[in-house]
Design an enzyme around this catalytic site. Structure first.
Site, PDB file in Angstrom:
ATOM      1  N   THR B  96       1.017  -1.080   0.080  1.00 37.05           N
ATOM      2  CA  THR B  96      -0.017   0.055   0.075  1.00 37.05           C
ATOM      3  C   THR B  96       0.859   1.000   0.077  1.00 37.05           C
ATOM      4  O   THR B  96       1.601   1.504   0.980  1.00 37.05           O
ATOM      5  CB  THR B  96      -1.039   0.071   1.196  1.00 37.05           C
ATOM      6  N   LYS B 171      -7.727   1.525  -2.724  1.00 35.98           N
ATOM      7  CA  LYS B 171      -7.303   1.096  -1.307  1.00 35.98           C
ATOM      8  C   LYS B 171      -7.465   2.414  -0.454  1.00 35.98           C
ATOM      9  O   LYS B 171      -7.794   2.317   0.880  1.00 35.98           O
ATOM     10  CB  LYS B 171      -5.977   0.778  -1.480  1.00 35.98           C
ATOM     11  N   LYS B 239       0.234   5.387   8.426  1.00 37.27           N
ATOM     12  CA  LYS B 239       1.002   5.506   7.129  1.00 37.27           C
ATOM     13  C   LYS B 239      -0.097   5.642   5.808  1.00 37.27           C
ATOM     14  O   LYS B 239      -0.043   6.451   4.927  1.00 37.27           O
ATOM     15  CB  LYS B 239       1.806   4.095   6.933  1.00 37.27           C
TER      16      LYS B 239
END
Lengths: 288, 288
Positions: B96, B171, B239
């Site tokens: 990701t 995502k 993150k």
């Protein structure tokens, strides 16, 4: 069983209808009499011009109105429901209102030898029409058992959550969850559109995983299309969130996102969206 | 098919395992060599000490590391994956990471005659172990078709969302949705406890209606019990949210709740909860 139903709005009208269709003798009251007349034509029950008259002789009386003040308006006073009820009758309030009001009404009901249940519903107008509401009930177990069979005519899930006020408190939890879900969904779908993704495809794929929600499955497509002329209205949601925030002040809960989303709904109201569905939060993000 | 897998963390280790179990010839690389040794003992593949060596002769190379810098660390440079890949090979990044990195890597790959896909996954460690991940893919259709069968060994849903970067963008939408859902759930469950309700009962009843979510069904009980030593860690979520907020700054999206929840996760990290599950937001509300 002899029943009375006070308040024939978008929820109460079909709920009372389910009771009549089940073969109960239902007498109704509505502030706007023409609605009660229409209901009697459709379902064949009787109507009265005052709550006290409508509830005369009833075993269970249901209230489904707008807010705390509206409930007091039909329950209290010489022409109110509490004044007209026979001993051992049960008063069920389906209004989404404060837990404090529920506790007060239980006290007033007990003083007259009556039972009381707070029983807010979720599932919206569609759930009321289809008889598939979730009914969140507060009160005493024996009172609950006596009123539960009647509520099953419009409730697919009718659950006793605890003592008086617990139905209202559980409904507040429901609205707090929805506030976070819908705003997260609005932010995510708006981001998807601005990022150049096919937002409908994204919604479909993400509904298979940890971001899945009823709102994602049932509201994403209408949000993307900007359709909000249906569903649970922003004005009602703000009324409910006000109750949540007041109760949170009392019980020491912190509600940072629910409070923020309440303020965002204020902006939706300000642009004339008070009657739009709660999913209209995305409108605030969609501007250039 | 000859495959290489770079990065054997909690996700990559079982994902590479699924490829080996399916009969592919898999060569692995991991920064910490002992992890690669353990993987080879378990699955019988080969390991190399540099990405360029691990990818030599591979048809498809998968990367699954921590963040943008980690991806560059294994992809770039004289010992990196891009330097060692044969022409017509495909590089798939399961990390990701940012959409910008995905677009850069596609450019670098194209310049060398290689295919590239950004393909972040969701479903967590359990999904990786059980081979039931959702894989969100960005890139060209022909490249996608060539790599899809391999990804199906650990992906129950493998979907092309658009051109390079689209997997990462989708995502991000997933994480934005989850931020709103989890904080709403934390506020609602904490409110339920403080209001004296049986929070587990409330969670069960509300999961039948419009407040339903995967998080409500799978995290409410552990949140009520204060169990957070599992699942998708707060450090990773921060993150991801940083990537979302940076991309939103670029595409003009407003993310009031996602930004607030990112700040709340900072508080969880500050109290040592960086490795706790994302549902640990409720800890911030549970104090006296």
């Amino acid at each position: 069983m002899k029943l009375a139903f006070l308040g024939l709005g978008v929820m109460g009208y079909p709920m009372a209808g389910h009771l009549a269709k089940a073969g109960h003798e239902v007498t109704v009251f509505n502030r706007t009499a023409s609605k009660a007349e229409a209901w009697c034509r459709e379902y064949g029950g009787a109507r009265r011009d005052a709550p006290a008259d409508a509830v005369a002789g009833a075993d269970i009386v249901f209230i489904c109105v707008g807010n705390d003040d509206d409930v007091r308006g039909v329950a209290d006073g010489p022409r109110g429901a509490l004044a007209g009820l026979k001993a051992d009758a049960i008063l069920v309030d389906h209004t989404t209102a404060s837990a404090g009001l529920a506790r007060e009404l239980e006290q007033q009901a007990k003083a007259k030898g009556l039972g009381f249940l707070d029983a807010p519903v979720s599932g919206g107008q569609a759930g009321a029409v289809n008889g598939r509401l979730t009914v969140l009930v507060g009160g005493e177990e024996a009172t609950f058992r006596a009123a539960e069979p009647a509520m099953r005519h419009y409730g697919q899930a009718v659950t006793l959550m605890g003592p008086a006020g617990s139905g209202q408190l559980a409904k507040m939890v429901n609205q707090i969850l929805i506030a976070g879900i819908v705003q997260g969904l609005a932010e995510g779908l708006n981001f998807a559109v601005r990022a150049g993704l096919d937002a409908n495809q994204v919604a479909g794929v993400l509904s298979k995983g940890a971001a899945q929600s009823w709102q994602l499955e049932n509201r994403a497509h209408t949000m993307i299309d900007g359709k909000f002329d249906f569903g649970f209205a922003v004005d009602w949601m703000r009324k409910d969130l006000a109750i949540c925030l007041e109760e949170a002040r009392r019980n020491g809960s912190s509600l940072p996102v629910a409070a923020l989303v309440d303020q965002l709904y204020q902006r939706v109201q300000a642009r004339g969206g008070g009657r739009w569905d709660t999913s209209s939060l995305i409108q605030l993000l969609a501007e250039p």
